[in-house]
Design a protein around this motif. Structure first.
Motif, PDB file in Angstrom:
ATOM      1  N   LYS A  46      -2.861   9.091   4.294  1.00  0.00           N
ATOM      2  CA  LYS A  46      -2.758   9.841   3.030  1.00  0.00           C
ATOM      3  C   LYS A  46      -3.087  11.312   3.242  1.00  0.00           C
ATOM      4  O   LYS A  46      -2.359  12.204   2.782  1.00  0.00           O
ATOM      5  CB  LYS A  46      -3.696   9.224   1.994  1.00  0.00           C
ATOM      6  CG  LYS A  46      -3.666   9.931   0.648  1.00  0.00           C
ATOM      7  CD  LYS A  46      -4.617   9.254  -0.331  1.00  0.00           C
ATOM      8  CE  LYS A  46      -4.629   9.962  -1.670  1.00  0.00           C
ATOM      9  NZ  LYS A  46      -5.592   9.315  -2.622  1.00  0.00           N
ATOM     10  N   GLU A  47      -4.186  11.581   3.945  1.00  0.00           N
ATOM     11  CA  GLU A  47      -4.610  12.966   4.142  1.00  0.00           C
ATOM     12  C   GLU A  47      -3.632  13.728   5.029  1.00  0.00           C
ATOM     13  O   GLU A  47      -3.316  14.887   4.763  1.00  0.00           O
ATOM     14  CB  GLU A  47      -6.007  12.981   4.762  1.00  0.00           C
ATOM     15  CG  GLU A  47      -7.109  12.470   3.833  1.00  0.00           C
ATOM     16  CD  GLU A  47      -7.190  13.265   2.538  1.00  0.00           C
ATOM     17  OE1 GLU A  47      -7.119  14.519   2.610  1.00  0.00           O
ATOM     18  OE2 GLU A  47      -7.291  12.645   1.457  1.00  0.00           O
ATOM     19  N   GLN A  48      -3.143  13.086   6.098  1.00  0.00           N
ATOM     20  CA  GLN A  48      -2.200  13.774   6.980  1.00  0.00           C
ATOM     21  C   GLN A  48      -0.850  13.990   6.312  1.00  0.00           C
ATOM     22  O   GLN A  48      -0.186  15.008   6.546  1.00  0.00           O
ATOM     23  CB  GLN A  48      -2.029  12.982   8.283  1.00  0.00           C
ATOM     24  CG  GLN A  48      -3.275  12.909   9.150  1.00  0.00           C
ATOM     25  CD  GLN A  48      -3.733  14.256   9.652  1.00  0.00           C
ATOM     26  OE1 GLN A  48      -2.934  15.166   9.884  1.00  0.00           O
ATOM     27  NE2 GLN A  48      -5.040  14.409   9.825  1.00  0.00           N
ATOM     28  N   THR A  49      -0.443  13.037   5.476  1.00  0.00           N
ATOM     29  CA  THR A  49       0.836  13.158   4.774  1.00  0.00           C
ATOM     30  C   THR A  49       0.833  14.330   3.828  1.00  0.00           C
ATOM     31  O   THR A  49       1.845  15.024   3.661  1.00  0.00           O
ATOM     32  CB  THR A  49       1.155  11.846   4.021  1.00  0.00           C
ATOM     33  OG1 THR A  49       1.274  10.774   4.965  1.00  0.00           O
ATOM     34  CG2 THR A  49       2.455  11.974   3.247  1.00  0.00           C
ATOM     35  N   LYS A  50      -0.307  14.593   3.200  1.00  0.00           N
ATOM     36  CA  LYS A  50      -0.415  15.745   2.295  1.00  0.00           C
ATOM     37  C   LYS A  50      -0.082  17.046   3.009  1.00  0.00           C
ATOM     38  O   LYS A  50       0.471  17.975   2.424  1.00  0.00           O
ATOM     39  CB  LYS A  50      -1.833  15.829   1.725  1.00  0.00           C
ATOM     40  CG  LYS A  50      -2.172  14.792   0.674  1.00  0.00           C
ATOM     41  CD  LYS A  50      -3.604  14.977   0.204  1.00  0.00           C
ATOM     42  CE  LYS A  50      -3.992  13.928  -0.830  1.00  0.00           C
ATOM     43  NZ  LYS A  50      -5.400  14.060  -1.263  1.00  0.00           N
TER      44      LYS A  50
ATOM     45  N   PRO B 235      -8.492   0.299   5.821  1.00  0.00           N
ATOM     46  CA  PRO B 235      -8.631   1.318   4.772  1.00  0.00           C
ATOM     47  C   PRO B 235      -8.851   2.726   5.326  1.00  0.00           C
ATOM     48  O   PRO B 235      -8.389   3.708   4.731  1.00  0.00           O
ATOM     49  CB  PRO B 235      -9.861   0.842   3.983  1.00  0.00           C
ATOM     50  CG  PRO B 235      -9.915  -0.633   4.216  1.00  0.00           C
ATOM     51  CD  PRO B 235      -9.452  -0.805   5.631  1.00  0.00           C
ATOM     52  N   LEU B 236      -9.524   2.838   6.464  1.00  0.00           N
ATOM     53  CA  LEU B 236      -9.708   4.144   7.093  1.00  0.00           C
ATOM     54  C   LEU B 236      -8.371   4.680   7.585  1.00  0.00           C
ATOM     55  O   LEU B 236      -8.091   5.880   7.471  1.00  0.00           O
ATOM     56  CB  LEU B 236     -10.695   4.022   8.261  1.00  0.00           C
ATOM     57  CG  LEU B 236     -12.086   3.486   7.926  1.00  0.00           C
ATOM     58  CD1 LEU B 236     -12.911   3.312   9.199  1.00  0.00           C
ATOM     59  CD2 LEU B 236     -12.806   4.407   6.951  1.00  0.00           C
TER      60      LEU B 236
ATOM     61  N   LEU C  43      -5.419   3.963   6.278  1.00  0.00           N
ATOM     62  CA  LEU C  43      -4.637   4.352   5.101  1.00  0.00           C
ATOM     63  C   LEU C  43      -5.098   5.692   4.535  1.00  0.00           C
ATOM     64  O   LEU C  43      -4.280   6.510   4.114  1.00  0.00           O
ATOM     65  CB  LEU C  43      -4.728   3.264   4.030  1.00  0.00           C
ATOM     66  CG  LEU C  43      -3.969   1.969   4.348  1.00  0.00           C
ATOM     67  CD1 LEU C  43      -4.337   0.884   3.354  1.00  0.00           C
ATOM     68  CD2 LEU C  43      -2.468   2.204   4.343  1.00  0.00           C
ATOM     69  N   ASN C  44      -6.390   5.931   4.540  1.00  0.00           N
ATOM     70  CA  ASN C  44      -6.900   7.211   4.063  1.00  0.00           C
ATOM     71  C   ASN C  44      -6.460   8.346   4.984  1.00  0.00           C
ATOM     72  O   ASN C  44      -6.083   9.432   4.521  1.00  0.00           O
ATOM     73  CB  ASN C  44      -8.425   7.171   3.987  1.00  0.00           C
ATOM     74  CG  ASN C  44      -8.997   8.429   3.354  1.00  0.00           C
ATOM     75  OD1 ASN C  44      -8.753   8.736   2.197  1.00  0.00           O
ATOM     76  ND2 ASN C  44      -9.759   9.189   4.128  1.00  0.00           N
ATOM     77  N   PHE C  45      -6.466   8.092   6.294  1.00  0.00           N
ATOM     78  CA  PHE C  45      -6.000   9.077   7.274  1.00  0.00           C
ATOM     79  C   PHE C  45      -4.521   9.385   7.048  1.00  0.00           C
ATOM     80  O   PHE C  45      -4.105  10.551   7.053  1.00  0.00           O
ATOM     81  CB  PHE C  45      -6.233   8.530   8.679  1.00  0.00           C
ATOM     82  CG  PHE C  45      -5.765   9.426   9.794  1.00  0.00           C
ATOM     83  CD1 PHE C  45      -6.535  10.499  10.219  1.00  0.00           C
ATOM     84  CD2 PHE C  45      -4.553   9.178  10.434  1.00  0.00           C
ATOM     85  CE1 PHE C  45      -6.099  11.317  11.264  1.00  0.00           C
ATOM     86  CE2 PHE C  45      -4.122   9.985  11.480  1.00  0.00           C
ATOM     87  CZ  PHE C  45      -4.898  11.061  11.887  1.00  0.00           C
TER      88      PHE C  45
ATOM     89  N   LYS D 287       0.808  -1.219   0.000  1.00  0.00           N
ATOM     90  CA  LYS D 287       0.000   0.000   0.000  1.00  0.00           C
ATOM     91  C   LYS D 287       0.844   1.274   0.000  1.00  0.00           C
ATOM     92  O   LYS D 287       0.325   2.360   0.254  1.00  0.00           O
ATOM     93  CB  LYS D 287      -0.931   0.011   1.210  1.00  0.00           C
ATOM     94  CG  LYS D 287      -1.935  -1.126   1.237  1.00  0.00           C
ATOM     95  CD  LYS D 287      -2.873  -1.081   0.036  1.00  0.00           C
ATOM     96  CE  LYS D 287      -3.899  -2.211   0.114  1.00  0.00           C
ATOM     97  NZ  LYS D 287      -4.793  -2.217  -1.051  1.00  0.00           N
TER      98      LYS D 287
END
Length: 274
Positions: free
Chosen positions: A267-271, A260-261, A263-265, A87
Motif C-alpha cells: 500500500k505504501e509503495q503503491t502510493k 499484513p506487513l 500488504l501495508n508495504f 485484499k
C-alpha cells in the motif's frame, strides 16, 4: 435546511453502496510461464513451470504480489496465502522445478521467468506492471531476493529488475541457500557467500525492500542474523528504502503474521507510483 439534509442522505447512501459493493475475484490456474517450444522440449518444465493468477474482476491497475512457495528448493506447491485473499491485490502463485531433478541455478531461472511473465501479462488481469511486488517464504524468499538483486536473471528476459516495485522476502536466506551448498558438497552449517547469495549482490539502487523473519531464538539456524547482516550492508551502501522486522513469538513458520506487513508495504509503495 431540508434540502441540505436530503442531499446529505443521498451522499451517504451513494457512498454506502460504493462501500457495500464487494470486489469479485477470479482464479485462473496452471498457466505456463515458458513459451510453448520450451515446454514441449522438457516434460518436467511442462509439469512444474506453471502459475495461478488470483485477480479482482472489477477495477484496473491493481498491485500484484508474485508469491514463491517454500520447501528448501526440494518440495512444496504453489498456493495463495489466506491472508492475501480479498485484499485488493492480484496474487501470482508460482511453481518451479526442484532438487534433485534439477540443480542450481534452474530454480532462480524459473523464478525470473515467472516474474517476467507477470510484467508481460499482468495487464490482462487488471494489474499494472508498475506495481509488481516479489515475495515468498523461506526458499521462496530466497528466490525473490535473488531475482530482484542479481539483475542478470531478468535481463535475459529484457526486463530491468529495478522495475520491481518491492521485494519482501519472508525468512529467506541471504547467504547461499543450503540446498545449493549441499549440491556443492558443503555442510549446511558452513555459510557461503558467492554469486548465488543475495548478500553478494548488495547495491543501493535495488528495489525497495521489507525483510521479515521470525524471532532470532526460534528461527532456523542463523536466519535472523544473516538477514540482519544483509540489512546492515544495504544500509552501509546507503540503500534508501529498506526495513527489517523480527516477529517476536514466531519461528520460521511466520507467514500468517507477516502477510499484513506485506500488504501495508504494498500500500505504501503503491502510493509512491500514483
Amino acid at each position: 435546511m431540508l434540502k441540505l439534509r436530503i442531499g446529505a442522505i443521498i451522499f451517504l447512501l451513494a457512498n454506502f453502496f460504493v462501500i457495500a459493493q464487494e470486489t469479485t475475484y477470479e482464479l485462473v490456474e496452471n498457466l505456463p510461464y515458458y513459451e510453448e517450444a520450451i515446454l514441449n522440449a522438457d516434460a518436467y518444465i511442462k509439469e512444474r513451470c506453471k502459475l495461478d493468477v488470483y485477480f479482482p474482476k472489477n477495477g484496473s491497475e491493481a498491485p500484484t504480489v508474485v508469491w514463491f512457495h517454500g520447501g528448501g528448493l526440494e518440495n512444496g506447491e504453489k498456493h495463495i496465502p489466506e491472508g492475501l485473499l480479498n485484499k485488493g491485490v492480484i496474487v501470482v502463485a508460482v511453481n518451479y522445478r526442484m532438487h534433485p531433478k534439477v540443480k542450481n541455478p534452474v530454480y532462480i531461472e524459473d523464478a525470473a521467468a515467472a516474474v517476467a511473465w507477470a510484467f508481460n501479462n499482468i495487464a490482462k488481469y487488471n494489474g499494472s506492471p508498475k506495481k509488481i511486488f516479489v515475495t515468498g517464504h523461506s526458499a521462496g524468499g530466497y528466490l525473490a531476493s535473488m531475482v530482484g538483486l542479481d539483475k542478470s536473471y531478468l535481463n535475459k528476459h529484457d526486463i530491468d529488475a529495478d522495475r520491481i516495485a518491492g521485494l519482501i522476502p519472508f525468512s529467506g536466506h541471504t547467504i547461499t541457500h543450503f540446498t545449493i551448498r549441499k549440491e556443492m558438497g558443503i555442510e549446511g552449517t558452513r555459510p557461503i557467500i558467492d554469486k548465488y547469495a543475495p548478500l553478494y549482490h548488495v547495491r543501493n539502487d535495488a528495489p525497495p525492500m521489507l525483510l521479515i523473519t521470525g524471532n532470532r531464538e526460534k528461527e532456523l539456524l542463523g536466519r535472523y542474523e544473516e538477514t540482519a547482516y544483509f540489512y546492515r550492508m544495504m544500509k552501509v551502501v546507503e540503500h534508501p528504502d529498506i526495513e527489517l522486522m523480527e516477529l517476536d513469538g514466531y519461528g520460521h513458520d511466520m507467514v500468517y503474521p507477516a502477510v499484513p506487513l506485506l500488504l501495508n508495504f504494498v500500500k505504501e509503495q503503491t502510493k509512491k507510483t500514483e
